[in-house]
Design an enzyme around this catalytic site. Structure first.
Site, PDB file in Angstrom:
ATOM      1  N   GLU A  60       4.990  26.580  18.550  1.00 34.21           N
ATOM      2  CA  GLU A  60       5.423  27.526  17.768  1.00 34.21           C
ATOM      3  C   GLU A  60       4.448  28.791  17.563  1.00 34.21           C
ATOM      4  O   GLU A  60       4.244  29.206  16.342  1.00 34.21           O
ATOM      5  CB  GLU A  60       6.419  27.365  16.705  1.00 34.21           C
ATOM      6  CG  GLU A  60       7.268  26.272  16.846  1.00 34.21           C
ATOM      7  CD  GLU A  60       8.197  26.017  15.506  1.00 34.21           C
ATOM      8  OE1 GLU A  60       7.896  26.340  14.461  1.00 34.21           O
ATOM      9  OE2 GLU A  60       9.225  25.332  15.857  1.00 34.21           O
ATOM     10  N   GLU A 115      11.987  19.454  19.343  1.00 37.75           N
ATOM     11  CA  GLU A 115      12.158  19.366  17.905  1.00 37.75           C
ATOM     12  C   GLU A 115      13.590  19.542  17.985  1.00 37.75           C
ATOM     13  O   GLU A 115      13.898  20.808  18.466  1.00 37.75           O
ATOM     14  CB  GLU A 115      11.295  20.350  16.974  1.00 37.75           C
ATOM     15  CG  GLU A 115       9.859  19.678  16.803  1.00 37.75           C
ATOM     16  CD  GLU A 115       9.184  20.958  15.843  1.00 37.75           C
ATOM     17  OE1 GLU A 115       9.845  21.318  14.741  1.00 37.75           O
ATOM     18  OE2 GLU A 115       8.027  20.663  15.962  1.00 37.75           O
TER      19      GLU A 115
HETATM   20  C1  GBH Z   1       9.545  23.580  12.920  1.00 38.90           C
HETATM   21  O1  GBH Z   1       9.434  24.915  12.586  1.00 38.90           O
HETATM   22  C2  GBH Z   1       8.047  23.012  12.855  1.00 38.90           C
HETATM   23  O2  GBH Z   1       7.372  23.002  14.084  1.00 38.90           O
HETATM   24  C3  GBH Z   1       7.969  22.095  12.036  1.00 38.90           C
HETATM   25  O3  GBH Z   1       6.897  21.585  11.614  1.00 38.90           O
HETATM   26  C4  GBH Z   1       8.707  22.112  10.634  1.00 38.90           C
HETATM   27  O4  GBH Z   1       8.783  20.892   9.663  1.00 38.90           O
HETATM   28  C5  GBH Z   1      10.297  22.183  11.210  1.00 38.90           C
HETATM   29  O5  GBH Z   1      10.551  23.092  12.273  1.00 38.90           O
HETATM   30  C6  GBH Z   1      11.355  22.538  10.182  1.00 38.90           C
HETATM   31  O6  GBH Z   1      11.130  23.502   9.566  1.00 38.90           O
HETATM   32  O7  GBH Z   1      14.579  34.270  10.648  1.00 38.90           O
HETATM   33  O8  GBH Z   1      12.180  34.707   9.883  1.00 38.90           O
HETATM   34  O9  GBH Z   1      13.525  33.415   8.653  1.00 38.90           O
HETATM   35  C7  GBH Z   1      10.567  25.759  12.195  1.00 38.90           C
HETATM   36  C8  GBH Z   1      11.009  26.942  12.991  1.00 38.90           C
HETATM   37  C9  GBH Z   1      11.189  29.012  12.727  1.00 38.90           C
HETATM   38  C10 GBH Z   1      12.729  27.781  11.521  1.00 38.90           C
HETATM   39  C11 GBH Z   1      11.352  30.170  11.858  1.00 38.90           C
HETATM   40  C12 GBH Z   1      12.877  28.932  10.529  1.00 38.90           C
HETATM   41  C13 GBH Z   1      13.230  31.399  10.147  1.00 38.90           C
HETATM   42  C14 GBH Z   1      12.631  32.599  10.875  1.00 38.90           C
HETATM   43  N1  GBH Z   1      11.274  27.970  12.077  1.00 38.90           N
HETATM   44  N2  GBH Z   1      12.906  30.049  11.211  1.00 38.90           N
HETATM   45  S1  GBH Z   1      13.173  34.125  10.095  1.00 38.90           S
END
Ligand code: GBH
Length: 456
Positions: free
Chosen positions: A163, A364
């Site tokens: 990511e 994931e």
């Molecule tokens: C993943 O990231 C991770 O890889 C992992 O480590 C983590 O534990 C898991 O998911 C659960 O969180 O619109 O600006 O608020 C999460 C991916 C991307 C989810 C950004 C939340 C919010 C963007 N995230 N998103 S925003």
């Protein structure tokens, strides 16, 4: 619903979220140690100091994976265990941990899927500018070669970054993640340097003989509020433009350079208004475009937007100041994230068309709920229904022609959920942090049966 014969079933974790043992065997400090120990950054003041103590309990954890019948386990290597200062000779005791873990997995018949970077940058590199500094990309490629040198005889499946959008825009843009910087120009630069690091590392891995190389992105279908529950809804021109721009900033920013060797115009425009494009040098896009085999997709929820008054300038979305991020009309998880299973098939089908030369893997997918232990069991019916709903969409995407190779649930264990600390539980295995006892939740038992049957 029957899945393809060689469909890869597994689970995922990440080093800082589960390992603990942050001072052991010569591990250096990471940006997440610094960030989590500074007051106010993580809920309840939680840190990864102990986490799931996986560093000491990996044998038991692999035994759990075996009990579930996992074919694959995706974990990440902590860069500061390998190079405590982010450069220079390898720390043999750090490498030895992953060596033991890989052997344990292979003995259990589980394929290791190794991610080189899941956000725990050595603090020493952050002190020199972190990902906003171009040199970090070169340090990352060297680190990749060091890890491959030790594990490449047994690990077939390699992922460079997890990511990069989150690493750049939450780390350097809105500061919700380590290193906590709030500067859109640094975030745009960091995104480019992460990509450059990916490309340089992919070339080194390829040269060293890695069988399969993957880039893992957080991706979401971008939808208007009306499109969430209505596939036929047609957005007006302004909303359609907002959707396209956010898709470019979230997904194409990474996958177009990596797979097509070019940036979307929307990304260049966003960079132009946030520090400029001077950090994109001749030859970079060719380097970033190093051949890879798979895209890893981390999917949690759709991104819902419409044209309208935008976000404050310090937010995670430079380039979308005139776009409104809207709630979805859908139930939510304990994270407040909307549950939209068919977002996954919509996403996979689109990516398989836009990037037809590589395979896809769901690296994931999962959800946090407020689990309770009753009589030694966790009846997480909400998680079972979340996973069932999403797996049905995985099956539909395959039927629609997506070249989808596997599905990894996030996460094997409850763990350190970054800025949310331990209060948010994503595991299919419950962890009692006071005793480190593990309990298979109902979702784990259900997943075991799905894997064994290879059908839903
Ligand atoms: C993943 O990231 C991770 O890889 C992992 O480590 C983590 O534990 C898991 O998911 C659960 O969180 O619109 O600006 O608020 C999460 C991916 C991307 C989810 C950004 C939340 C919010 C963007 N995230 N998103 S925003």
């Amino acid at each position: 619903m029957i899945f393809p014969e060689n469909f890869v079933w597994g689970a995922a974790t990440a080093s800082y979220q589960i390992e603990g043992a942050v001072k052991e065997d010569g591990r250096g400090q990471s940006i997440w140690d610094t960030f989590s120990h500074a007051p106010g950054n993580v809920a309840d003041g939680d840190t990864g100091d102990v986490a799931c103590d996986h560093y000491h309990r990996y044998r038991d954890d692999v035994a759990l994976m075996r009990e579930l019948g996992l074919a694959a386990y995706r974990f990440s290597v902590a860069w500061p265990r390998i190079q405590p200062d982010g450069r220079g000779p390898a720390n043999p005791r750090g490498l030895a941990f992953y060596d033991r873990l890989v052997d344990e997995l292979l003995e259990a018949g589980i394929s290791p899927y190794l991610t080189l970077y899941h956000w725990d940058l050595p603090q020493a590199l952050e002190d020199r500018g972190g990902w906003a500094n171009r040199d970090t990309a070169h340090r990352f490629a060297e680190y990749a070669a060091v890890v491959h040198d030790r594990l490449g005889d047994r690990v077939q499946n390699w992922a460079t970054l997890n990511e990069p959008w989150v690493a750049a825009f939450l780390g350097y843009g809105n500061g919700v993640h380590a290193p906590g910087r709030k500067d859109p120009a640094s975030a745009m630069r960091s995104a480019h340097h992460l990509l450059l690091g990916h490309g340089l590392a992919a070339a080194r891995l390829r040269e060293a003989g890695a069988a399969s190389i993957m880039l893992v992105v957080n991706s979401s279908p971008v939808l208007t509020p009306a499109q969430v529950n209505d596939h036929e809804a047609v957005p007006d021109e302004a909303d359609a433009a907002a959707v396209d721009r956010v898709h470019a900033l979230l997904t194409r920013q990474f996958l177009d350079p990596a797979l097509h060797g070019r940036y979307p115009e929307e990304v260049l425009a966003a960079a132009g208004r946030n520090g400029g494009t001077g950090h994109i040098l001749d030859g970079d896009l060719e380097a970033i475009n190093a051949p890879i085999d798979l895209i890893g997709i981390n999917y949690y929820n759709p991104c819902v937007v419409e044209a309208g008054p935008g976000l404050p300038a310090d937010a995670a979305w430079p380039g979308s100041e005139d776009i409104r991020f809207a709630p979805a009309d859908a139930p939510v998880t304990a994270m407040g994230w909307p549950i939209v299973p068919d977002g996954l098939s919509r996403l996979l089908v689109r990516l398989s068309k836009d990037y037809p030369d590589v395979g896809l893997m769901v690296t994931e997918n999962g959800a946090a709920f407020d689990d309770v232990v009753e009589d030694g069991r966790v009846h997480d019916a909400d998680r079972v229904s979340f996973l069932r709903g999403h797996l049905r969409e995985v099956g539909r995407a395959i039927e629609a022609g997506a070249d989808l190779r596997g599905y990894l649930v996030w996460s094997l264990l409850d763990n350190f959920e970054w800025a949310e600390g331990y209060r948010r539980r994503f595991g299919i295995v419950h962890v009692d942090y006071a005793t480190q006892a593990r309990v298979l939740k109902d979702s784990a038992l259900w997943y075991r049966d799905v894997i064994a049957a290879n059908r839903l």
